[in-house]
Design a protein around this motif. Sequence first.
Motif, PDB file in Angstrom:
ATOM      1  N   PHE A  55       4.176  34.502  44.445  1.00 50.91           N
ATOM      2  CA  PHE A  55       5.377  34.909  45.162  1.00 50.91           C
ATOM      3  C   PHE A  55       5.076  36.174  45.965  1.00 50.91           C
ATOM      4  CE2 PHE A  55       6.546  32.864  41.196  1.00 50.91           C
ATOM      5  CZ  PHE A  55       7.478  31.910  41.591  1.00 50.91           C
ATOM      6  N   LEU A  63      13.137  37.804  41.772  1.00 55.58           N
ATOM      7  CA  LEU A  63      12.337  36.881  40.974  1.00 55.58           C
ATOM      8  C   LEU A  63      12.607  37.153  39.500  1.00 55.58           C
ATOM      9  CD1 LEU A  63       9.938  34.808  40.675  1.00 55.58           C
ATOM     10  CD2 LEU A  63       8.420  36.804  40.668  1.00 55.58           C
ATOM     11  N   GLU A 126      14.070  32.446  41.548  1.00 54.91           N
ATOM     12  CA  GLU A 126      13.737  33.291  42.696  1.00 54.91           C
ATOM     13  C   GLU A 126      14.649  32.945  43.859  1.00 54.91           C
ATOM     14  OE1 GLU A 126      11.903  32.224  45.656  1.00 54.91           O
ATOM     15  OE2 GLU A 126      11.816  30.105  45.089  1.00 54.91           O
TER      16      GLU A 126
END
Length: 295
Positions: A55, A63, A126
Amino acid sequence: MYIEFTCPPVPHLVVAGESTFRPGDIHESRILTEVFDLILVTKGTLFIEEDDYQFSLRPNDYLILLPEHRNRGFRPCLEETHFYWVHFNTTGHYQKNYSTKGQKQKKMNRRRFYQRDDFSIFISNEGHLDASTSAYIQESIRNLSEVQINNNQRQKLFFDPKMAPLEAQQSFLSILSILRSKNEDEDSNNLPAQIYSYIQAHSKQPFSLEDIAKTFAYHKSYIIQLIKKNYDLTPTQLHNQLRLEESKNLLLKSDYSIQRIAEETGFYDSAYFSRRFKEYTGISPSVWRKQHLSS
């Protein structure tokens, strides 16, 4: 990806804080035991992975990292990066799902005066928040914060709680409620957005339409049609676009070689990466970098 919490019991707050990373700092490698970690970035980009998922969190991205899973930074910060974080726990059951499913509450009757059915909370692991929602959650976490880590000043500070335990728990649950509502408003039963998130999370891996079809239990032709209708791209084109947009970020904010950028974004072969980049932008990566850094 969604996290489904079966309640009661509801998740509960452990501790909250904020961190500032310098360019070159990288998130530590760790496995949190029985603790979730909610991260909300406010400045810069935080590069973090959980197991095989990577990510790149930018301002107003959040997240949630899961307990018992290894997470670590997969790339140093390219600029000063600030983020808030909340550690929380649940003694109840939780699991990961790629879609949400509704759960109707049963109507009250005489036989149910003394029992309460379980219910589920679905929260996307997320996502991106609008500015006002992000600002509200930031303020909530500031009020809960008991730890401040600032690598610029090389200090880690601890503070007394600003709220009584019950008030802190109520504030934390309001954060989860906002994230849950966001899922319902934007993502609930929104299959294109769920597939988009899946492709984004797997952007560094080789593209597999078959894996997507198996994950979401839809025919491959239907998935192609759905993504094309909503994003004007086929799933393969979307996968490549996400990687190429990430390569632009690295070209601007790092001094990585073209070969390394190809590797970081999942292309691996620099010649193939340069060819795809030129098809996408009309110019080579090196020329694109030179033009945008000088402008």
